[in-house]
Motif scaffolding. Structure first.
Motif, PDB file in Angstrom:
ATOM      1  N   UNK A   1      -4.128   3.309   4.220  1.00 50.96           N
ATOM      2  CA  UNK A   1      -3.120   2.487   4.909  1.00 50.96           C
ATOM      3  C   UNK A   1      -3.243   0.992   4.626  1.00 50.96           C
ATOM      4  N   UNK A   2      -4.461   0.495   4.463  1.00 56.56           N
ATOM      5  CA  UNK A   2      -4.629  -0.937   4.204  1.00 56.56           C
ATOM      6  C   UNK A   2      -4.089  -1.300   2.819  1.00 56.56           C
ATOM      7  N   UNK A   3      -4.467  -0.542   1.813  1.00 54.84           N
ATOM      8  CA  UNK A   3      -4.010  -0.833   0.444  1.00 54.84           C
ATOM      9  C   UNK A   3      -2.489  -0.720   0.335  1.00 54.84           C
ATOM     10  N   UNK A   4      -1.927   0.315   0.950  1.00 56.50           N
ATOM     11  CA  UNK A   4      -0.478   0.497   0.869  1.00 56.50           C
ATOM     12  C   UNK A   4       0.266  -0.577   1.666  1.00 56.50           C
ATOM     13  N   UNK A   5      -0.311  -1.003   2.782  1.00 55.61           N
ATOM     14  CA  UNK A   5       0.298  -2.082   3.560  1.00 55.61           C
ATOM     15  C   UNK A   5       0.228  -3.406   2.803  1.00 55.61           C
ATOM     16  N   UNK A   6      -0.881  -3.637   2.114  1.00 49.46           N
ATOM     17  CA  UNK A   6      -0.990  -4.845   1.287  1.00 49.46           C
ATOM     18  C   UNK A   6       0.032  -4.828   0.152  1.00 49.46           C
ATOM     19  N   UNK A   7       0.266  -3.655  -0.413  1.00 45.66           N
ATOM     20  CA  UNK A   7       1.285  -3.546  -1.462  1.00 45.66           C
ATOM     21  C   UNK A   7       2.673  -3.837  -0.896  1.00 45.66           C
ATOM     22  N   UNK A   8       2.935  -3.363   0.325  1.00 49.31           N
ATOM     23  CA  UNK A   8       4.223  -3.657   0.949  1.00 49.31           C
ATOM     24  C   UNK A   8       4.348  -5.152   1.225  1.00 49.31           C
ATOM     25  N   UNK A   9       3.276  -5.769   1.714  1.00 50.36           N
ATOM     26  CA  UNK A   9       3.293  -7.209   1.943  1.00 50.36           C
ATOM     27  C   UNK A   9       3.575  -7.954   0.635  1.00 50.36           C
ATOM     28  N   UNK A  10       2.920  -7.555  -0.438  1.00 52.58           N
ATOM     29  CA  UNK A  10       3.165  -8.226  -1.720  1.00 52.58           C
ATOM     30  C   UNK A  10       4.610  -8.026  -2.164  1.00 52.58           C
ATOM     31  N   UNK A  11       5.158  -6.840  -1.938  1.00 56.20           N
ATOM     32  CA  UNK A  11       6.554  -6.594  -2.277  1.00 56.20           C
ATOM     33  C   UNK A  11       7.495  -7.506  -1.507  1.00 56.20           C
ATOM     34  N   UNK A  12       7.214  -7.699  -0.219  1.00 56.81           N
ATOM     35  CA  UNK A  12       8.039  -8.595   0.596  1.00 56.81           C
ATOM     36  C   UNK A  12       7.916 -10.044   0.125  1.00 56.81           C
ATOM     37  N   UNK A  13       6.723 -10.440  -0.267  1.00 58.30           N
ATOM     38  CA  UNK A  13       6.524 -11.786  -0.817  1.00 58.30           C
ATOM     39  C   UNK A  13       7.331 -11.939  -2.104  1.00 58.30           C
ATOM     40  N   UNK A  14       7.308 -10.931  -2.961  1.00 53.44           N
ATOM     41  CA  UNK A  14       8.087 -10.987  -4.199  1.00 53.44           C
ATOM     42  C   UNK A  14       9.588 -11.039  -3.918  1.00 53.44           C
ATOM     43  N   UNK A  15      10.044 -10.331  -2.883  1.00 56.14           N
ATOM     44  CA  UNK A  15      11.467 -10.362  -2.524  1.00 56.14           C
ATOM     45  C   UNK A  15      11.874 -11.782  -2.129  1.00 56.14           C
TER      46      UNK A  15
END
Length: 137
Positions: A47-61
């Protein structure tokens, strides 16, 4: 009396900025979609790694939007957050320590280190635009 042609104010949407917008857009789509699928299907695995990936995706958006609409302050802040995330997550993560990698793990090794290089290019581009003469000068 001849008029001097007005200088165009440089934009984040021209020249190299178009390349940045495209690359940020690709990363926004890839990171966000991958994280959403992983969280929806395998959230309990990492969950931590996948949540960090989602956070990075939102930053990229947000970075994509800011660059595409010439919102330089928002772009600077967002790309600064991205650079901080890549450096902190990259420094704290070692491939043997976590069961799954995020976009920023190991400085973006899984993505060819593009997540490490991209914010430096983005900040350099924004810095160069800030030093360009504007139409009012």
């Amino acid at each position: 009396m001849s008029e001097r042609p007005a200088r165009r104010t440089p934009s984040t949407r021209t020249g190299f900025g178009r390349v940045l917008v495209f690359v940020y857009g690709v990363f926004a789509l890839a990171a966000t979609a991958r994280a959403l699928v992983q969280l929806a299907t395998q959230a309990s695995l990492a969950p931590v790694a996948y949540s960090l990936s989602l956070l990075s995706g939102l930053v990229y958006i947000v970075a994509t939007w800011a660059l595409a609409t010439d919102r330089r302050r928002v772009a600077m802040v967002t790309i600064g957050v991205e650079l901080t995330g890549v450096l902190v997550i990259g420094t704290l993560s070692r491939p043997d320590d976590i069961d799954r990698a995020s976009v920023w793990s190991d400085y973006g090794n899984g993505y060819g280190f593009v997540p490490l290089v991209l914010p430096f290019l983005g900040l350099l581009w924004l810095w160069r635009l800030g030093r360009s003469p504007s139409s009012g000068e």
